[in-house]
Motif scaffolding. Structure first.
Motif, PDB file in Angstrom:
ATOM      1  N   ARG A  66       0.920  -1.232  -0.099  1.00  0.00           N
ATOM      2  CA  ARG A  66      -0.052   0.056   0.137  1.00  0.00           C
ATOM      3  C   ARG A  66       0.848   1.247   0.071  1.00  0.00           C
ATOM      4  N   ALA A  67       1.810   1.262   0.867  1.00  0.00           N
ATOM      5  CA  ALA A  67       2.800   2.510   0.767  1.00  0.00           C
ATOM      6  C   ALA A  67       3.526   2.767  -0.328  1.00  0.00           C
ATOM      7  N   ARG A  68       4.058   1.684  -1.065  1.00  0.00           N
ATOM      8  CA  ARG A  68       4.569   1.862  -2.434  1.00  0.00           C
ATOM      9  C   ARG A  68       3.816   2.281  -3.566  1.00  0.00           C
ATOM     10  N   GLN A  69       2.504   2.109  -3.630  1.00  0.00           N
ATOM     11  CA  GLN A  69       1.285   2.450  -4.543  1.00  0.00           C
ATOM     12  C   GLN A  69       1.202   3.683  -3.895  1.00  0.00           C
ATOM     13  N   ALA A  70       0.995   4.203  -2.704  1.00  0.00           N
ATOM     14  CA  ALA A  70       0.612   5.450  -2.396  1.00  0.00           C
ATOM     15  C   ALA A  70       1.916   6.592  -2.692  1.00  0.00           C
ATOM     16  N   LEU A  71       3.119   6.105  -2.645  1.00  0.00           N
ATOM     17  CA  LEU A  71       4.212   6.859  -2.993  1.00  0.00           C
ATOM     18  C   LEU A  71       4.664   6.438  -4.414  1.00  0.00           C
ATOM     19  N   ALA A  72       3.970   5.990  -5.376  1.00  0.00           N
ATOM     20  CA  ALA A  72       4.309   5.632  -6.660  1.00  0.00           C
ATOM     21  C   ALA A  72       5.863   5.118  -6.697  1.00  0.00           C
ATOM     22  N   CYS A  73       6.418   4.477  -5.693  1.00  0.00           N
ATOM     23  CA  CYS A  73       7.788   3.951  -5.765  1.00  0.00           C
ATOM     24  C   CYS A  73       7.820   2.821  -6.655  1.00  0.00           C
ATOM     25  N   ASP A  74       8.874   2.723  -7.388  1.00  0.00           N
ATOM     26  CA  ASP A  74       9.111   1.364  -8.191  1.00  0.00           C
ATOM     27  C   ASP A  74      10.074   0.633  -7.400  1.00  0.00           C
ATOM     28  N   ARG A  75      10.683   0.946  -6.275  1.00  0.00           N
ATOM     29  CA  ARG A  75      11.845   0.020  -5.630  1.00  0.00           C
ATOM     30  C   ARG A  75      11.520   0.307  -4.000  1.00  0.00           C
ATOM     31  N   VAL A  76      11.609  -1.067  -3.614  1.00  0.00           N
ATOM     32  CA  VAL A  76      11.492  -1.616  -1.985  1.00  0.00           C
ATOM     33  C   VAL A  76      12.697  -1.959  -1.664  1.00  0.00           C
ATOM     34  N   HIS A  77      13.252  -1.619  -0.709  1.00  0.00           N
ATOM     35  CA  HIS A  77      14.542  -2.121  -0.033  1.00  0.00           C
ATOM     36  C   HIS A  77      14.093  -2.508   1.303  1.00  0.00           C
ATOM     37  N   VAL A  78      14.451  -3.750   2.011  1.00  0.00           N
ATOM     38  CA  VAL A  78      14.041  -3.982   3.242  1.00  0.00           C
ATOM     39  C   VAL A  78      15.259  -4.395   3.972  1.00  0.00           C
ATOM     40  N   SER A  79      15.654  -3.842   5.319  1.00  0.00           N
ATOM     41  CA  SER A  79      16.713  -4.199   6.094  1.00  0.00           C
ATOM     42  C   SER A  79      16.371  -4.330   7.488  1.00  0.00           C
ATOM     43  N   GLY A  80      17.360  -4.677   8.368  1.00  0.00           N
ATOM     44  CA  GLY A  80      17.195  -4.973   9.692  1.00  0.00           C
ATOM     45  C   GLY A  80      17.049  -6.182   9.898  1.00  0.00           C
ATOM     46  N   GLY A  81      17.282  -6.738  11.413  1.00  0.00           N
ATOM     47  CA  GLY A  81      17.427  -7.945  11.664  1.00  0.00           C
ATOM     48  C   GLY A  81      16.430  -9.170  11.297  1.00  0.00           C
ATOM     49  N   VAL A  82      15.028  -8.441  10.874  1.00  0.00           N
ATOM     50  CA  VAL A  82      14.033  -9.341  10.673  1.00  0.00           C
ATOM     51  C   VAL A  82      14.010  -9.663   9.074  1.00  0.00           C
ATOM     52  N   SER A  83      15.056  -8.703   8.203  1.00  0.00           N
ATOM     53  CA  SER A  83      14.666  -8.961   6.677  1.00  0.00           C
ATOM     54  C   SER A  83      15.468 -10.236   6.434  1.00  0.00           C
ATOM     55  N   ALA A  84      16.208 -11.094   7.473  1.00  0.00           N
ATOM     56  CA  ALA A  84      16.882 -12.196   7.214  1.00  0.00           C
ATOM     57  C   ALA A  84      15.578 -13.390   7.237  1.00  0.00           C
ATOM     58  N   ASN A  85      14.476 -13.047   7.605  1.00  0.00           N
ATOM     59  CA  ASN A  85      13.243 -13.876   7.802  1.00  0.00           C
ATOM     60  C   ASN A  85      13.099 -14.622   6.370  1.00  0.00           C
ATOM     61  N   GLN A  86      12.953 -15.749   6.400  1.00  0.00           N
ATOM     62  CA  GLN A  86      12.666 -16.593   5.010  1.00  0.00           C
ATOM     63  C   GLN A  86      11.292 -16.249   4.660  1.00  0.00           C
ATOM     64  N   GLY A  87      10.435 -16.411   5.401  1.00  0.00           N
ATOM     65  CA  GLY A  87       8.915 -16.090   5.035  1.00  0.00           C
ATOM     66  C   GLY A  87       8.778 -14.620   4.652  1.00  0.00           C
ATOM     67  N   LEU A  88       9.436 -13.761   5.055  1.00  0.00           N
ATOM     68  CA  LEU A  88       9.297 -12.426   4.670  1.00  0.00           C
ATOM     69  C   LEU A  88       9.813 -12.246   3.306  1.00  0.00           C
ATOM     70  N   ARG A  89      11.074 -12.824   3.163  1.00  0.00           N
ATOM     71  CA  ARG A  89      11.731 -12.487   1.873  1.00  0.00           C
ATOM     72  C   ARG A  89      10.864 -13.114   0.853  1.00  0.00           C
ATOM     73  N   HIS A  90      10.541 -14.538   1.010  1.00  0.00           N
ATOM     74  CA  HIS A  90       9.871 -14.988  -0.009  1.00  0.00           C
ATOM     75  C   HIS A  90       8.323 -14.336  -0.461  1.00  0.00           C
ATOM     76  N   ALA A  91       7.669 -13.917   0.529  1.00  0.00           N
ATOM     77  CA  ALA A  91       6.451 -13.097   0.528  1.00  0.00           C
ATOM     78  C   ALA A  91       6.439 -11.791  -0.324  1.00  0.00           C
ATOM     79  N   LEU A  92       7.807 -11.215  -0.015  1.00  0.00           N
ATOM     80  CA  LEU A  92       7.980 -10.063  -0.862  1.00  0.00           C
ATOM     81  C   LEU A  92       8.567 -10.380  -2.248  1.00  0.00           C
ATOM     82  N   GLN A  93       9.300 -11.318  -2.281  1.00  0.00           N
ATOM     83  CA  GLN A  93       9.603 -11.683  -3.720  1.00  0.00           C
ATOM     84  C   GLN A  93       8.272 -11.979  -4.659  1.00  0.00           C
TER      85      GLN A  93
END
Ligand code: KG4
Ligand code: ZN
Length: 362
Positions: free
Chosen positions: A278-305
């Protein structure tokens, strides 16, 4: 002052990227790195997990004491690995100035001040979250793809923070939503503690979740009703897990335990991914970067991909070794600031927002 909106321009216009020694000691990792631009020459991380594990969380005083004993060997090891014999081989020193545990921060800061004074080098105080933003650029090869620090939506997910930040360029950050209570990593750690799984809970739950059914229990996706709201809240989810345990008891089988972890993780991941979309659409951004300890999470990485392929948008996540706290990300942020000719300054703080820039530099 140079136009610091586009780092590719800056990196190309400078003769050579600066070589920086950085220190990170904001929480329970004592870290030192030597980085040239975004090329990591050495990155040493001394983890205190074993020290804090018996308590199920970080004990601030113990953290400070262990930073004190680890800091000199960690710096020596990083310098040795990068072949640094004299401080004159460096262009600057950088250190995490906050947010974090003040007693822990001060150990790294005093070491950095000493090195900067001894080597007559500029000292860059770096916001811990700005460091995480740069973790997506770190590379271990001499020829890193010179990926631009171009405008993007950043999801910062760690043990202390969960924030959506509109990165408009270097040092131009707008927080568009953050957690009202627990950070995502904190929720992982607390749920793991409830289940007696150990500390830190994130990697353990992540591993167990992979074997469970994410639909087993319908845990809440808090604050996802209002499509224009980019805030987070994870304390209700934590309570829901507690109520579940009170009602049905502790999981009796490995299957039940895996299902509980998978259902909890699905609630966290769904919430994060929904807000990112939703935030990406609202900002009309074509890039999303994820970082921080939880960005290692396999479930999160997969869902974002999956989301990135579907919409589509460009997704950048750090290499696994740079998701958690490290000093290489602090060095890379300082290198970018130095190349952009931003002033070097230091202001120790426990909880200053990433939005506040240079107000303390005069
Ligand atoms: O960025 P970080 O190393 O330190 C802070 O700045 O807070 O993040 C640590 C947090 C901890 O809460 C830890 O449980 C969580 O990151 N974490 C994970 C995973 N690996 C670390 N959470 C979920 N899944 C993981 N694989
Ligand atoms: Zn962190």
């Amino acid at each position: 002052m140079a136009d610091h909106g586009n780092l590719v321009t800056i990196f190309k216009s400078m003769p050579s990227p600066p070589r920086i020694l950085a220190i990170e000691s904001s929480c329970d990792e004592t870290a030192c790195a030597i980085v040239t631009g975004s090329y990591v020459e050495a990155s040493i991380v001394a983890s205190q997990i074993a020290v804090h594990a018996p308590y199920g969380g970080v004990v601030p005083e113990l953290a400070s004491r262990h930073h004190l004993t680890s800091i000199v060997p960690v710096v020596q090891q990083a310098m040795q690995q990068a072949g640094i014999e004299q401080l004159a081989q460096l262009d600057a020193i950088a250190v995490t100035e906050g947010p974090g545990l003040v007693g822990a921060l001060l150990v790294g800061i005093q070491m950095a001040r000493g090195l900067a004074a001894a080597g007559k080098l500029p000292l860059y105080g770096i916001h811990h979250l700005e460091g995480h933003l740069f973790s997506t650029l770190l590379a271990d090869s001499q020829n890193p793809s010179s990926e631009a620090f171009t405008p993007h939506l950043a999801l910062l997910v760690s043990g202390g923070h969960t924030e959506l930040v509109h990165v408009q360029g270097l040092a131009r950050y707008r927080v568009i939503g953050k957690t009202r209570d627990d950070a995502a990593g904190e929720a992982y750690d607390k749920v793991a503690k409830m289940l007696g799984l150990g500390y830190p809970g994130g990697p353990i739950i992540d591993r167990l979740a992979a074997q469970g059914d994410p639909h087993a229990y319908p845990f809440p996706r808090s604050m996802t009703q209002d499509k224009r709201n980019f805030e987070f809240s994870f304390s209700g989810l934590k309570t829901a897990v507690m109520v579940h345990i009170e009602r049905y008891g502790y999981p009796q089988t490995e299957r039940e335990r895996a299902n509980l972890c998978a259902s909890f993780q699905a609630a966290v991941v769904d919430t994060l991914v929904t807000k990112v979309r939703r935030a990406r659409q609202a900002l009309a951004c074509d890039r999303v970067h994820v970082s921080g300890g939880v960005s290692a999470n396999q479930g999160l990485r997969h869902a974002l991909q999956l989301a990135a392929q579907e919409e589509p948008f460009l997704l950048r996540v750090p290499e696994l070794r740079y998701c958690g706290d490290n000093a290489a990300m602090i060095a890379a942020a300082a290198a970018a600031r130095m190349q952009a000719q931003l002033p070097s300054c230091l202001y120790v703080h426990a909880s200053r927002s990433i939005e506040v820039q240079e107000a303390h530099c005069s």
